[in-house]
Every structure is written in C-alpha cells, then in structure tokens.
Design a protein around this motif. Structure first.
Motif, PDB file in Angstrom:
ATOM      1  N   SER A 233      26.427  56.034  39.436  1.00  0.00           N
ATOM      2  CA  SER A 233      25.603  56.375  40.597  1.00  0.00           C
ATOM      3  C   SER A 233      24.145  56.004  40.325  1.00  0.00           C
ATOM      4  O   SER A 233      23.771  55.695  39.194  1.00  0.00           O
ATOM      5  N   LEU A 234      23.340  56.040  41.378  1.00  0.00           N
ATOM      6  CA  LEU A 234      21.916  55.715  41.248  1.00  0.00           C
ATOM      7  C   LEU A 234      21.205  56.830  40.491  1.00  0.00           C
ATOM      8  O   LEU A 234      21.243  57.987  40.911  1.00  0.00           O
TER       9      LEU A 234
ATOM     10  N   SER B 238      32.360  56.023  38.702  1.00  0.00           N
ATOM     11  CA  SER B 238      31.542  57.149  38.243  1.00  0.00           C
ATOM     12  C   SER B 238      30.072  56.751  38.075  1.00  0.00           C
ATOM     13  O   SER B 238      29.265  57.552  37.615  1.00  0.00           O
TER      14      SER B 238
ATOM     15  N   PRO C  25      23.987  62.710  44.373  1.00  0.00           N
ATOM     16  CA  PRO C  25      23.939  61.364  43.791  1.00  0.00           C
ATOM     17  C   PRO C  25      24.592  60.347  44.724  1.00  0.00           C
ATOM     18  O   PRO C  25      25.591  60.625  45.364  1.00  0.00           O
ATOM     19  N   HIS C  26      23.988  59.183  44.804  1.00  0.00           N
ATOM     20  CA  HIS C  26      24.519  58.106  45.628  1.00  0.00           C
ATOM     21  C   HIS C  26      25.346  57.196  44.728  1.00  0.00           C
ATOM     22  O   HIS C  26      24.814  56.470  43.893  1.00  0.00           O
ATOM     23  N   VAL C  27      26.645  57.274  44.902  1.00  0.00           N
ATOM     24  CA  VAL C  27      27.589  56.570  44.038  1.00  0.00           C
ATOM     25  C   VAL C  27      27.599  55.086  44.383  1.00  0.00           C
ATOM     26  O   VAL C  27      27.686  54.708  45.554  1.00  0.00           O
ATOM     27  N   ILE C  28      27.489  54.265  43.343  1.00  0.00           N
ATOM     28  CA  ILE C  28      27.593  52.818  43.528  1.00  0.00           C
ATOM     29  C   ILE C  28      29.072  52.459  43.557  1.00  0.00           C
ATOM     30  O   ILE C  28      29.573  51.918  44.531  1.00  0.00           O
ATOM     31  N   ARG C  29      29.783  52.763  42.483  1.00  0.00           N
ATOM     32  CA  ARG C  29      31.223  52.548  42.432  1.00  0.00           C
ATOM     33  C   ARG C  29      31.772  53.316  41.245  1.00  0.00           C
ATOM     34  O   ARG C  29      31.174  53.326  40.181  1.00  0.00           O
TER      35      ARG C  29
ATOM     36  N   ALA D   4      22.430  51.816  47.447  1.00  0.00           N
ATOM     37  CA  ALA D   4      23.725  52.005  46.791  1.00  0.00           C
ATOM     38  C   ALA D   4      24.750  50.998  47.324  1.00  0.00           C
ATOM     39  O   ALA D   4      25.516  50.412  46.555  1.00  0.00           O
TER      40      ALA D   4
END
Length: 145
Positions: free
Chosen positions: A15-16, A13, A7-11, A98
């Motif tokens: 994620s995309l 917990s 998962p590509h974390v945005i900020r 992200a």
C-alpha cells in the motif's frame, strides 16, 4: 493523517506509505462560492518513485519504465480539484495515485500464442464464398460461362 480512509492498497499487501507522500494545497479554480476564495481545496500529491522502499524492486523498475513520461526527477505527481472540500480532493488524489501505481506495476500480459485455423474452417469459408459468387453471378443478365 487523521480522517483519511485508511491505507490505499496498490496491489496485494503493498500500500501507499503515508510517510512518503508529500501533499501540497492551493486554491482551486473549480466550484465553490464565497468559501472558495479563502480555502486551499486543490490538492497536489507527490510520491518519490525512484527512492521509495515501499515497492518491491521489480515493481519499482517496471513503474519507472512505464511512467517515464510522467516523472519529474523520479517523482510522480497527481492533482485533484474536482470537489469543494480539501478532504475529498485528498481522497481522490490518493486513490488516483494508487490506481496509477497499480497499473504501472502490473506484470506484462502473457504473450499471445498464435493458433492455426483448422483446415475444415478454411475450406468451408472458401466453399461459401464460391456459393455466394455463383448466386450473384446468377443474378446477372449476361451469361459469364
């Protein structure tokens, strides 16, 4: 999606969500060789920002305002075609999206609180300016006083 690096974390917990990502592939105009004309290595990643449930409502509104110029019908699009392999371009596009969303959803900076310059500092600056003026005036052939 198998093979992706997770998962590509945005900020925090958040994620995309893979289910809300729409991928499109085309032939890349970048580097290649004989292989380049037969494979779709360029990647276009679309994310429906207006309809997503993955982001908190506050973040979503903030991102919609900040990315208004980049959105087309509430959808943000990211392209990647730097690499020869589709897999690496997919990774690049996901990381780029992200990062874009992380920047767009970041809270606004705290307003700057203006500070006063201490009187001593201002007086010292003016005193040094006068001293410098006297030094330069002393170099002049004319007597100004």
């Amino acid at each position: 999606m198998e093979g992706m690096s997770g998962p590509h974390v945005i900020r925090g917990s958040v994620s995309l969500p893979e289910t809300e990502l729409v991928w499109r592939f085309s032939r890349s105009s970048g580097p290649g060789g004989q292989h380049v004309n037969t494979t779709d290595t360029a990647v276009e990643l679309r994310f429906d920002l207006a309809r997503t449930e993955a982001l908190p409502e506050v973040w979503k509104q903030r991102a919609l305002e900040r990315l208004a110029g980049r959105l087309s019908g509430g959808v943000v699009t990211v392209r990647a075609s730097e690499h020869r392999s589709q897999w690496r371009n997919r990774e690049t596009a996901a990381v780029r999206l992200a990062a874009l969303l992380a920047e767009a959803t970041a809270p606004p900076p705290r307003p700057r609180r203006p500070t006063r310059i201490p009187r001593g500092i201002n007086e010292r600056r003016l005193r040094e300016k006068k001293e410098r003026s006297q030094t330069k005036r002393g170099r002049s052939p004319k007597n100004w006083d």
